[in-house]
Write a protein that holds these residues in place. Structure first.
Motif, PDB file in Angstrom:
ATOM      1  N   THR A 291     -29.030  -2.756   0.155  1.00  0.00           N
ATOM      2  CA  THR A 291     -28.914  -2.911  -1.289  1.00  0.00           C
ATOM      3  C   THR A 291     -29.040  -4.394  -1.601  1.00  0.00           C
ATOM      4  N   ILE A 292     -29.341  -4.722  -2.850  1.00  0.00           N
ATOM      5  CA  ILE A 292     -29.538  -6.118  -3.244  1.00  0.00           C
ATOM      6  C   ILE A 292     -28.501  -6.505  -4.290  1.00  0.00           C
ATOM      7  N   SER A 293     -27.824  -7.628  -4.049  1.00  0.00           N
ATOM      8  CA  SER A 293     -26.797  -8.125  -4.961  1.00  0.00           C
ATOM      9  C   SER A 293     -26.910  -9.635  -5.105  1.00  0.00           C
ATOM     10  N   THR A 294     -26.026 -10.181  -5.924  1.00  0.00           N
ATOM     11  CA  THR A 294     -26.057 -11.626  -6.199  1.00  0.00           C
ATOM     12  C   THR A 294     -24.978 -12.402  -5.467  1.00  0.00           C
ATOM     13  N   ASP A 295     -23.847 -11.743  -5.144  1.00  0.00           N
ATOM     14  CA  ASP A 295     -22.654 -12.395  -4.613  1.00  0.00           C
ATOM     15  C   ASP A 295     -21.912 -13.094  -5.744  1.00  0.00           C
ATOM     16  N   GLY A 296     -22.648 -13.822  -6.568  1.00  0.00           N
ATOM     17  CA  GLY A 296     -22.098 -14.530  -7.713  1.00  0.00           C
ATOM     18  C   GLY A 296     -23.196 -15.344  -8.356  1.00  0.00           C
ATOM     19  N   THR A 297     -23.096 -15.557  -9.649  1.00  0.00           N
ATOM     20  CA  THR A 297     -24.157 -16.262 -10.365  1.00  0.00           C
ATOM     21  C   THR A 297     -23.877 -17.749 -10.533  1.00  0.00           C
ATOM     22  N   LEU A 298     -22.665 -18.195 -10.243  1.00  0.00           N
ATOM     23  CA  LEU A 298     -22.290 -19.582 -10.510  1.00  0.00           C
ATOM     24  C   LEU A 298     -22.910 -20.557  -9.516  1.00  0.00           C
ATOM     25  N   PHE A 299     -22.657 -20.361  -8.240  1.00  0.00           N
ATOM     26  CA  PHE A 299     -23.114 -21.314  -7.230  1.00  0.00           C
ATOM     27  C   PHE A 299     -24.571 -21.100  -6.828  1.00  0.00           C
ATOM     28  N   THR A 300     -25.121 -19.957  -7.188  1.00  0.00           N
ATOM     29  CA  THR A 300     -26.518 -19.668  -6.858  1.00  0.00           C
ATOM     30  C   THR A 300     -27.456 -19.897  -8.041  1.00  0.00           C
ATOM     31  N   ALA A 301     -26.896 -19.873  -9.264  1.00  0.00           N
ATOM     32  CA  ALA A 301     -27.706 -19.935 -10.492  1.00  0.00           C
ATOM     33  C   ALA A 301     -28.780 -18.847 -10.477  1.00  0.00           C
ATOM     34  N   ALA A 302     -28.430 -17.684  -9.939  1.00  0.00           N
ATOM     35  CA  ALA A 302     -29.387 -16.580  -9.811  1.00  0.00           C
ATOM     36  C   ALA A 302     -28.772 -15.284 -10.295  1.00  0.00           C
ATOM     37  N   THR A 303     -29.466 -14.611 -11.198  1.00  0.00           N
ATOM     38  CA  THR A 303     -29.084 -13.278 -11.625  1.00  0.00           C
ATOM     39  C   THR A 303     -29.707 -12.258 -10.677  1.00  0.00           C
ATOM     40  N   LEU A 304     -29.384 -10.978 -10.882  1.00  0.00           N
ATOM     41  CA  LEU A 304     -30.011  -9.954 -10.055  1.00  0.00           C
ATOM     42  C   LEU A 304     -31.507  -9.883 -10.343  1.00  0.00           C
ATOM     43  N   SER A 305     -31.908 -10.128 -11.573  1.00  0.00           N
ATOM     44  CA  SER A 305     -33.339 -10.182 -11.886  1.00  0.00           C
ATOM     45  C   SER A 305     -34.019 -11.318 -11.133  1.00  0.00           C
ATOM     46  N   ASP A 306     -33.337 -12.449 -10.989  1.00  0.00           N
ATOM     47  CA  ASP A 306     -33.884 -13.554 -10.192  1.00  0.00           C
ATOM     48  C   ASP A 306     -34.065 -13.138  -8.739  1.00  0.00           C
ATOM     49  N   GLU A 307     -33.098 -12.382  -8.211  1.00  0.00           N
ATOM     50  CA  GLU A 307     -33.210 -11.911  -6.829  1.00  0.00           C
ATOM     51  C   GLU A 307     -34.432 -11.012  -6.670  1.00  0.00           C
ATOM     52  N   TYR A 308     -34.659 -10.128  -7.641  1.00  0.00           N
ATOM     53  CA  TYR A 308     -35.806  -9.229  -7.571  1.00  0.00           C
ATOM     54  C   TYR A 308     -37.113 -10.019  -7.623  1.00  0.00           C
ATOM     55  N   ARG A 309     -37.160 -10.976  -8.505  1.00  0.00           N
ATOM     56  CA  ARG A 309     -38.370 -11.800  -8.602  1.00  0.00           C
ATOM     57  C   ARG A 309     -38.612 -12.540  -7.286  1.00  0.00           C
ATOM     58  N   LEU A 310     -37.561 -13.054  -6.683  1.00  0.00           N
ATOM     59  CA  LEU A 310     -37.695 -13.774  -5.416  1.00  0.00           C
ATOM     60  C   LEU A 310     -38.236 -12.862  -4.317  1.00  0.00           C
ATOM     61  N   LEU A 311     -37.749 -11.636  -4.258  1.00  0.00           N
ATOM     62  CA  LEU A 311     -38.211 -10.697  -3.243  1.00  0.00           C
ATOM     63  C   LEU A 311     -39.652 -10.259  -3.507  1.00  0.00           C
ATOM     64  N   THR A 312     -40.017 -10.173  -4.759  1.00  0.00           N
ATOM     65  CA  THR A 312     -41.414  -9.863  -5.089  1.00  0.00           C
ATOM     66  C   THR A 312     -42.336 -10.980  -4.653  1.00  0.00           C
ATOM     67  N   GLU A 313     -41.967 -12.204  -4.958  1.00  0.00           N
ATOM     68  CA  GLU A 313     -42.810 -13.359  -4.631  1.00  0.00           C
ATOM     69  C   GLU A 313     -42.894 -13.606  -3.132  1.00  0.00           C
ATOM     70  N   THR A 314     -41.817 -13.277  -2.406  1.00  0.00           N
ATOM     71  CA  THR A 314     -41.770 -13.587  -0.974  1.00  0.00           C
ATOM     72  C   THR A 314     -42.278 -12.438  -0.109  1.00  0.00           C
ATOM     73  N   PHE A 315     -41.880 -11.208  -0.449  1.00  0.00           N
ATOM     74  CA  PHE A 315     -42.191 -10.067   0.411  1.00  0.00           C
ATOM     75  C   PHE A 315     -43.040  -8.999  -0.276  1.00  0.00           C
ATOM     76  N   ALA A 316     -43.491  -9.296  -1.490  1.00  0.00           N
ATOM     77  CA  ALA A 316     -44.338  -8.365  -2.257  1.00  0.00           C
ATOM     78  C   ALA A 316     -43.624  -7.054  -2.547  1.00  0.00           C
ATOM     79  N   TRP A 317     -42.307  -7.101  -2.740  1.00  0.00           N
ATOM     80  CA  TRP A 317     -41.586  -5.897  -3.130  1.00  0.00           C
ATOM     81  C   TRP A 317     -42.004  -5.489  -4.536  1.00  0.00           C
ATOM     82  N   GLY A 318     -42.015  -4.186  -4.770  1.00  0.00           N
ATOM     83  CA  GLY A 318     -42.370  -3.662  -6.078  1.00  0.00           C
ATOM     84  C   GLY A 318     -41.505  -2.462  -6.426  1.00  0.00           C
ATOM     85  N   ALA A 319     -42.001  -1.622  -7.333  1.00  0.00           N
ATOM     86  CA  ALA A 319     -41.220  -0.492  -7.833  1.00  0.00           C
ATOM     87  C   ALA A 319     -40.666   0.408  -6.725  1.00  0.00           C
ATOM     88  N   PRO A 320     -41.449   0.778  -5.691  1.00  0.00           N
ATOM     89  CA  PRO A 320     -40.884   1.666  -4.659  1.00  0.00           C
ATOM     90  C   PRO A 320     -39.681   1.069  -3.940  1.00  0.00           C
TER      91      PRO A 320
END
Length: 355
Positions: A291-320
């Protein structure tokens, strides 16, 4: 298209998609502007001595947004490079602001609002009540304040009480008793803290985790965030029926355990050297329960949407891939079956019929 525009468009798209968030710490998700407002009420003289003077100068000059951005950058630097530094940043910069019922209620309320704005449709929110009693609040007072912050939540929010690795069984027992008393809201019992300083699956915690399970409270443990899996710990997890692991990214012995992976947090703490080297894609392709989570948004400055975008850009993750990890998260959440069915239908529509 100008540089960065495509990435921004992707972020907006992910914000609109329904998402489930399993691994989120309340004390790692404060709004920096709220923190500075609370520090100003306490008095900046009581803030950590190393708080950058430029942050205070901006705040006192009325430049609140600039001050908040500068404070978050400062906190990211404070928490980076190791889990120990991450924990110490919480101790010095966050916990002093979370010692009153009003602050706890506000911080919880704001986190839920921010989650909803990011497309979260169900979440688990974990915290250690014992860390919020320094100014006289009782454990029950802490719980009441956090629950009050959930009253206007537009989504199901399940609370998780954390025992800490440097504590003992007496405290763990008190926390399980607290979880049982607040079972209508508290659905999970966790072990958190500096894994490297206090490694493995402590027997004292496992015994209390088993007692929590006897009362219908599920168990979770921060593990293999920094240290490699040990056979004795894998055996103890199996013996005590613990099937959920916070992070769980080190080594290759995860088996069928549920993994709450927090990619950006692992980068901040130095658990991985780069996102390209993060094992999340390998674990997912190996059929692990990722599963994908943030741990927290304060020290990472990343939302869950940011995590998804990062995984898309790095590993080409998509809807499936994202539909799969959300379904995995949904199956793991102790929600009513009707609620699960409704969320499952929402996920199916969003990730396949609308994408």
């Amino acid at each position: 298209m100008v540089p960065g525009e495509s990435s921004a468009i992707e972020l907006v798209r992910y914000q609109k998609l329904p998402k489930l968030l399993l691994h989120e710490h309340l004390d790692c998700s404060l709004r920096p502007e709220t923190m500075l407002e609370l520090w100003s009420k306490i008095g900046f003289a009581h803030a950590p001595a190393n708080l950058a003077s430029s942050v205070v100068t901006l705040w006192t000059a009325g430049q609140r947004q600039l001050a908040a951005a500068a404070y978050q950058q400062f906190l990211q630097a404070e928490a980076s490079q190791s889990l120990s530094r991450y924990v110490q940043a919480i101790v010095h910069h966050v916990l002093p602001l979370m010692q009153s019922a009003e602050s706890l209620r506000r911080i919880t309320f704001e986190r839920v609002l921010d989650a909803a704005a990011d497309g979260i449709v169900a979440m688990q929110l974990r915290f250690a009540p014992q860390l919020h009693t320094d100014a006289g609040l009782s454990l029950s007072g802490v719980m009441d304040a956090v629950i009050a912050g959930l009253e206007a939540s537009p989504m199901p929010v399940l609370l998780m009480i954390c025992s800490l690795r440097h504590e003992d069984e007496a405290m763990a027992k008190r926390l399980v008793d607290l979880a049982i008393a607040y079972k209508a809201h508290v659905r999970l019992f966790d072990l958190a803290g500096d894994e490297h300083a206090n490694p493995g699956v402590p027997l004292w915690w496992a015994r209390q985790a088993a007692r929590a399970r006897e009362h219908g409270i599920e168990t979770d443990i921060h593990l293999w965030e920094t240290d490699e899996p040990q056979d004795q710990d894998i055996d103890r997890l199996a013996e005590y029926g613990i099937e959920r692991v916070g992070h769980g990214v080190q080594g290759d012995k995860q088996g069928s355990l549920l993994l709450e992976v927090c990619p950006t947090s692992n980068l901040v703490t130095g658990a991985v050297a780069s996102i390209a080297e993060h094992p999340v894609d390998r674990l997912f392709k190996a059929g692990k329960r990722v599963t994908i989570s943030t741990d927290g948004t304060l020290f990472t400055a990343a939302t869950l949407s940011d995590e998804y975008r990062l995984l898309t850009e790095t590993f080409a993750w998509g809807a499936p891939e994202f539909h799969h990890v959300n379904l995995t998260a949904l199956h793991a959440m102790p929600l009513p079956e009707q609620t699960k069915a409704e969320i499952a239908a929402l996920l199916r529509l969003a990730y396949f019929e609308s994408c």
